[in-house]
Design a protein around this motif. Structure first.
Motif, mmCIF file in Angstrom:
data_model
loop_
_atom_site.group_PDB
_atom_site.id
_atom_site.type_symbol
_atom_site.label_atom_id
_atom_site.label_comp_id
_atom_site.label_asym_id
_atom_site.label_seq_id
_atom_site.Cartn_x
_atom_site.Cartn_y
_atom_site.Cartn_z
ATOM 1 N N ASN A 242 45.300 35.381 35.945
ATOM 2 C CA ASN A 242 44.762 36.330 36.778
ATOM 3 C C ASN A 242 45.046 37.691 36.106
ATOM 4 O O ASN A 242 44.077 38.700 36.710
ATOM 5 C CB ASN A 242 46.161 36.413 37.910
ATOM 6 N N ILE A 245 41.083 38.486 35.543
ATOM 7 C CA ILE A 245 40.542 38.940 36.884
ATOM 8 C C ILE A 245 40.876 40.402 37.105
ATOM 9 O O ILE A 245 40.262 41.221 37.549
ATOM 10 C CB ILE A 245 40.670 37.928 37.920
ATOM 11 N N ALA A 246 42.359 40.586 37.370
ATOM 12 C CA ALA A 246 42.390 42.041 37.447
ATOM 13 C C ALA A 246 42.136 43.113 36.764
ATOM 14 O O ALA A 246 41.629 44.124 36.897
ATOM 15 C CB ALA A 246 44.069 42.026 37.708
ATOM 16 N N GLU A 249 38.765 44.132 37.613
ATOM 17 C CA GLU A 249 38.618 45.071 38.799
ATOM 18 C C GLU A 249 39.253 46.278 38.498
ATOM 19 O O GLU A 249 38.653 47.311 39.106
ATOM 20 C CB GLU A 249 39.422 44.336 39.867
ATOM 21 N N ASN A 320 32.982 38.388 40.016
ATOM 22 C CA ASN A 320 33.735 39.111 40.914
ATOM 23 C C ASN A 320 33.438 39.221 42.151
ATOM 24 O O ASN A 320 32.248 39.283 42.569
ATOM 25 C CB ASN A 320 34.432 40.484 40.328
ATOM 26 N N TRP A 321 34.314 39.239 43.214
ATOM 27 C CA TRP A 321 33.920 39.299 44.473
ATOM 28 C C TRP A 321 33.316 40.522 44.937
ATOM 29 O O TRP A 321 32.198 40.520 45.579
ATOM 30 C CB TRP A 321 35.218 39.286 45.459
ATOM 31 N N LYS A 322 33.483 41.740 44.192
ATOM 32 C CA LYS A 322 32.661 42.844 44.182
ATOM 33 C C LYS A 322 31.350 42.613 43.671
ATOM 34 O O LYS A 322 30.349 43.453 44.379
ATOM 35 C CB LYS A 322 33.091 44.151 43.450
ATOM 36 N N ASP A 323 31.003 41.800 43.078
ATOM 37 C CA ASP A 323 29.422 41.494 42.764
ATOM 38 C C ASP A 323 28.967 40.304 43.441
ATOM 39 O O ASP A 323 27.959 39.480 42.879
ATOM 40 C CB ASP A 323 29.524 41.184 41.226
ATOM 41 N N HIS A 327 35.828 35.340 42.550
ATOM 42 C CA HIS A 327 36.791 35.776 41.784
ATOM 43 C C HIS A 327 37.475 36.892 42.546
ATOM 44 O O HIS A 327 36.751 37.871 42.544
ATOM 45 C CB HIS A 327 36.589 35.797 40.374
ATOM 46 N N SER A 328 38.576 36.951 42.851
ATOM 47 C CA SER A 328 39.242 38.087 43.193
ATOM 48 C C SER A 328 40.879 37.964 42.901
ATOM 49 O O SER A 328 41.475 37.100 42.961
ATOM 50 C CB SER A 328 39.163 38.064 45.019
ATOM 51 N N ALA A 329 41.214 39.177 42.299
ATOM 52 C CA ALA A 329 42.562 39.279 41.798
ATOM 53 C C ALA A 329 43.728 39.334 42.907
ATOM 54 O O ALA A 329 43.411 39.948 43.522
ATOM 55 C CB ALA A 329 42.615 40.381 40.757
#
Length: 333
Positions: A242, A245-246, A249, A320-323, A327-329
């Motif tokens: 994690n 991933i973090a 972000e 990442n979820w933003k893209d 994946h989300s931290a």
């Protein structure tokens, strides 16, 4: 290789005595991590020109070692789809970073724990460019090579049955033998996880004569596995992955982690990098454990660029979820 291993019920909880062991204590005392790897899948596990192990799964081994030791101290233990679960249960390896599809049956019957999805895979098909096959529907009536005793085989059957399609399976002990059969024209298509297939065929002299169909017939959440009954070790694996991933972000990567550590005013970045709080202590690790992961191994984009971009793979669901990815931290607080 991302092996989509079918749950063969050959695992009889032989590791009951190991389940209560303190893996962190054992690994620390030993001085190195025993990491199980399935060899021979470019992008995931392979040898470079200098004979060094490289790949996405190798980087996950390094991630755990960086968290525990602050340096890379690893014994890579070669495994196969048929031995991995028993070796992990019996304590011969500390973690299986390559993982397997996170399914209900595996999660509830193997005496093993998953540690968070780190790769979203999808089962696809490779076909010859001149075959005229453009979509999965065009494979109706085809002969298809597939690894025996895997979720690949089950997914194939389920998909064709659901869509009223016919096919003839030709099964093999592993993906490599299936690909060899496909190359020898024993089948019209080969099915496997798409990213793994891309890595395996990247070096073929006639690579341009083959196409990996864009469609997938399954979504496979892949997660590293550890022995059940050792919650601290599971937490170390889950939160170490994690971290990467973090870091994405928070805009932290292997190249800028020192600069950000020196100048950041972001509270979560400060906790992640060990400037404030005691997150490492909660895991039995040093407080710079996450910094060590990013510095020595990298963020998720670092891993992707190093291992998959040379194969031409886009992140897709692994963004990442933003893209627009999955994946989300989890928050570090």
């Amino acid at each position: 290789m991302h092996v989509l291993i079918h749950c063969t019920l050959l695992l009889i909880f032989a590791a009951a005595t190991c389940a209560n062991a303190d893996t962190l204590e054992e690994v620390t005392k030993r001085g190195y991590l025993r990491c199980g790897v399935i060899e021979g899948s470019p992008g995931f596990t392979s040898l470079n020109d200098d004979g060094e192990r490289v790949g996405f799964d190798i980087d996950h081994c390094k991630t755990i070692s960086a968290a525990v030791f602050g340096e890379i101290q690893i014994e890579y233990v070669p495994i196969t789809p048929h031995t991995v679960f028993t070796l992990l249960q019996g304590g011969s390896i500390d973690i299986f970073p390559d993982g397997a599809t996170w399914s209900f049956t595996r999660d509830t019957t193997l005496g093993l724990d998953y540690t968070g999805v780190y790769f979203w895979a999808g089962q696809g098909f490779v076909v010859r460019r001149d075959s005229g096959v453009k979509t999965v529907a065009d494979l109706d009536g085809a002969t298809i090579c597939v690894a025996q005793g895997t979720t690949l085989e089950l997914n194939l059957s389920d998909y064709f049955d659901t869509h009223g399609m016919q096919y003839t399976p030709v099964t093999f002990a592993d993906a490599d033998k299936g690909l060899q059969a496909y190359q020898s024209d024993r089948c019209d298509a080969f099915t496997n996880e798409r990213a793994s297939t891309a890595g395996r065929i990247a070096g073929w002299p006639d690579r341009d004569n083959h196409v990996i169909l864009t469609e997938v017939i399954s979504k496979e959440p892949m997660a590293a596995m550890v022995r059940q009954g050792d919650p601290r070790w599971r937490d170390i694996a889950l939160w170490s992955f994690n971290v990467q991933i973090a870091a994405e972000e928070l805009g932290i990567n292997q190249g800028n982690v020192d600069e950000i550590r020196a100048h950041t005013e972001n509270a979560e970045a400060e906790r992640l990098l060990g400037l404030h709080g005691d997150l490492g202590e909660a895991l039995g690790l040093s407080n710079d454990w996450a910094y060590n992961i990013i510095k020595l191994v990298g963020s998720y984009p670092d891993l992707w660029a190093r291992n998959f971009e040379p194969l031409g793979l886009e992140r897709g669901l692994n963004a990442n979820w933003k893209d627009g990815g999955l994946h989300s931290a989890l928050p570090f607080r």
